[in-house]
Design a protein around this motif. Sequence first.
Motif, PDB file in Angstrom:
ATOM      1  N   THR A 119      38.298  14.763  32.643  1.00  0.00           N
ATOM      2  CA  THR A 119      38.393  16.211  32.811  1.00  0.00           C
ATOM      3  C   THR A 119      37.623  16.643  34.056  1.00  0.00           C
ATOM      4  O   THR A 119      36.787  15.904  34.570  1.00  0.00           O
ATOM      5  CB  THR A 119      37.870  16.934  31.547  1.00  0.00           C
ATOM      6  OG1 THR A 119      38.075  18.336  31.700  1.00  0.00           O
ATOM      7  CG2 THR A 119      36.405  16.661  31.309  1.00  0.00           C
ATOM      8  N   ALA A 120      37.933  17.833  34.522  1.00  0.00           N
ATOM      9  CA  ALA A 120      37.292  18.342  35.740  1.00  0.00           C
ATOM     10  C   ALA A 120      37.026  19.835  35.573  1.00  0.00           C
ATOM     11  O   ALA A 120      37.523  20.474  34.643  1.00  0.00           O
ATOM     12  CB  ALA A 120      38.187  18.103  36.955  1.00  0.00           C
ATOM     13  N   TRP A 121      36.230  20.374  36.493  1.00  0.00           N
ATOM     14  CA  TRP A 121      36.014  21.810  36.581  1.00  0.00           C
ATOM     15  C   TRP A 121      36.438  22.217  37.973  1.00  0.00           C
ATOM     16  O   TRP A 121      36.078  21.569  38.963  1.00  0.00           O
ATOM     17  CB  TRP A 121      34.550  22.167  36.336  1.00  0.00           C
ATOM     18  CG  TRP A 121      34.371  23.640  36.106  1.00  0.00           C
ATOM     19  CD1 TRP A 121      34.418  24.288  34.923  1.00  0.00           C
ATOM     20  CD2 TRP A 121      34.150  24.632  37.104  1.00  0.00           C
ATOM     21  NE1 TRP A 121      34.237  25.637  35.107  1.00  0.00           N
ATOM     22  CE2 TRP A 121      34.081  25.878  36.446  1.00  0.00           C
ATOM     23  CE3 TRP A 121      34.027  24.610  38.496  1.00  0.00           C
ATOM     24  CZ2 TRP A 121      33.874  27.082  37.118  1.00  0.00           C
ATOM     25  CZ3 TRP A 121      33.823  25.802  39.163  1.00  0.00           C
ATOM     26  CH2 TRP A 121      33.747  27.016  38.476  1.00  0.00           C
ATOM     27  N   LEU A 122      37.221  23.302  38.073  1.00  0.00           N
ATOM     28  CA  LEU A 122      37.793  23.742  39.340  1.00  0.00           C
ATOM     29  C   LEU A 122      37.232  25.089  39.771  1.00  0.00           C
ATOM     30  O   LEU A 122      37.013  25.969  38.940  1.00  0.00           O
ATOM     31  CB  LEU A 122      39.312  23.912  39.204  1.00  0.00           C
ATOM     32  CG  LEU A 122      40.126  22.734  38.722  1.00  0.00           C
ATOM     33  CD1 LEU A 122      41.528  23.178  38.360  1.00  0.00           C
ATOM     34  CD2 LEU A 122      40.178  21.674  39.794  1.00  0.00           C
ATOM     35  N   GLY A 123      37.063  25.249  41.053  1.00  0.00           N
ATOM     36  CA  GLY A 123      36.759  26.532  41.671  1.00  0.00           C
ATOM     37  C   GLY A 123      37.475  26.548  43.010  1.00  0.00           C
ATOM     38  O   GLY A 123      37.157  25.735  43.879  1.00  0.00           O
ATOM     39  N   PHE A 124      38.481  27.398  43.165  1.00  0.00           N
ATOM     40  CA  PHE A 124      39.252  27.374  44.418  1.00  0.00           C
ATOM     41  C   PHE A 124      39.982  28.697  44.634  1.00  0.00           C
ATOM     42  O   PHE A 124      40.032  29.549  43.751  1.00  0.00           O
ATOM     43  CB  PHE A 124      40.250  26.210  44.434  1.00  0.00           C
ATOM     44  CG  PHE A 124      41.346  26.280  43.412  1.00  0.00           C
ATOM     45  CD1 PHE A 124      42.606  26.752  43.756  1.00  0.00           C
ATOM     46  CD2 PHE A 124      41.142  25.842  42.124  1.00  0.00           C
ATOM     47  CE1 PHE A 124      43.614  26.813  42.817  1.00  0.00           C
ATOM     48  CE2 PHE A 124      42.144  25.879  41.178  1.00  0.00           C
ATOM     49  CZ  PHE A 124      43.394  26.374  41.519  1.00  0.00           C
ATOM     50  N   SER A 125      40.526  28.826  45.830  1.00  0.00           N
ATOM     51  CA  SER A 125      41.316  30.001  46.215  1.00  0.00           C
ATOM     52  C   SER A 125      42.636  29.549  46.808  1.00  0.00           C
ATOM     53  O   SER A 125      42.698  28.515  47.474  1.00  0.00           O
ATOM     54  CB  SER A 125      40.580  30.835  47.273  1.00  0.00           C
ATOM     55  OG  SER A 125      39.358  31.312  46.774  1.00  0.00           O
ATOM     56  N   PHE A 126      43.674  30.316  46.552  1.00  0.00           N
ATOM     57  CA  PHE A 126      44.917  30.193  47.305  1.00  0.00           C
ATOM     58  C   PHE A 126      44.803  31.207  48.436  1.00  0.00           C
ATOM     59  O   PHE A 126      44.687  32.404  48.180  1.00  0.00           O
ATOM     60  CB  PHE A 126      46.129  30.527  46.446  1.00  0.00           C
ATOM     61  CG  PHE A 126      46.640  29.398  45.581  1.00  0.00           C
ATOM     62  CD1 PHE A 126      46.001  28.169  45.530  1.00  0.00           C
ATOM     63  CD2 PHE A 126      47.774  29.573  44.824  1.00  0.00           C
ATOM     64  CE1 PHE A 126      46.483  27.140  44.737  1.00  0.00           C
ATOM     65  CE2 PHE A 126      48.268  28.551  44.034  1.00  0.00           C
ATOM     66  CZ  PHE A 126      47.628  27.336  43.985  1.00  0.00           C
TER      67      PHE A 126
END
Length: 193
Positions: A119-126
């Motif tokens: 599993t992972a944790w994401l933080g991002f923008s398009f």
Amino acid sequence: MERTTNFPSLTFVFLLLLLLLVLECSATPIPKIRARPQPCKRLVFYFHDILYNGHNSKNATAAIVGSPAWGNRTILSGQNHFGNMVVFDDPITLDNNLHSTPVGRAQGFYLYDKKDIFTAWLGFSFVFNSTEHKGSINFAGADPLMNKTRDISVIGGTGDFFMSRGIATLSTDSFEGEVYFRLRVDIKLYECW
């Protein structure tokens, strides 16, 4: 001669009205069934992640920037990649073809945060800069990678997506080992300005 009236006494009427008022106020309201909100905007994009593996610097769009003591920065560590942090600047397309014209970039990071489950944790923008969309949409949340679909939060945006909020449903559309994966991102916005 005694006088009789056919009208109820004033006291009786007052008590009857008081009783009705008390019954009305104490009655349990019937719960209203809330309709499920419908999104004010729905978008579908694909983003393509190509992880640097020590040999593909020309094509790589992501790189390991943090790894545990037993790992390195060109190969994801064992134990479900626990401890790896990856930064990315991936192309976003309208279809699942990596070579389609990008409509923007997915920019952010993911980190593998569990030893026992992949599993992972994401933080991002398009970040968009096309004729159709301008601005950005921001995302954050847990990504249990082994699930077919996963929801993460849309936590804001700029430009065409100013202060947007909603849900993005992720699904892994394709992957090639640990170097390439493609995510289908189905965005449902419930707050649109």
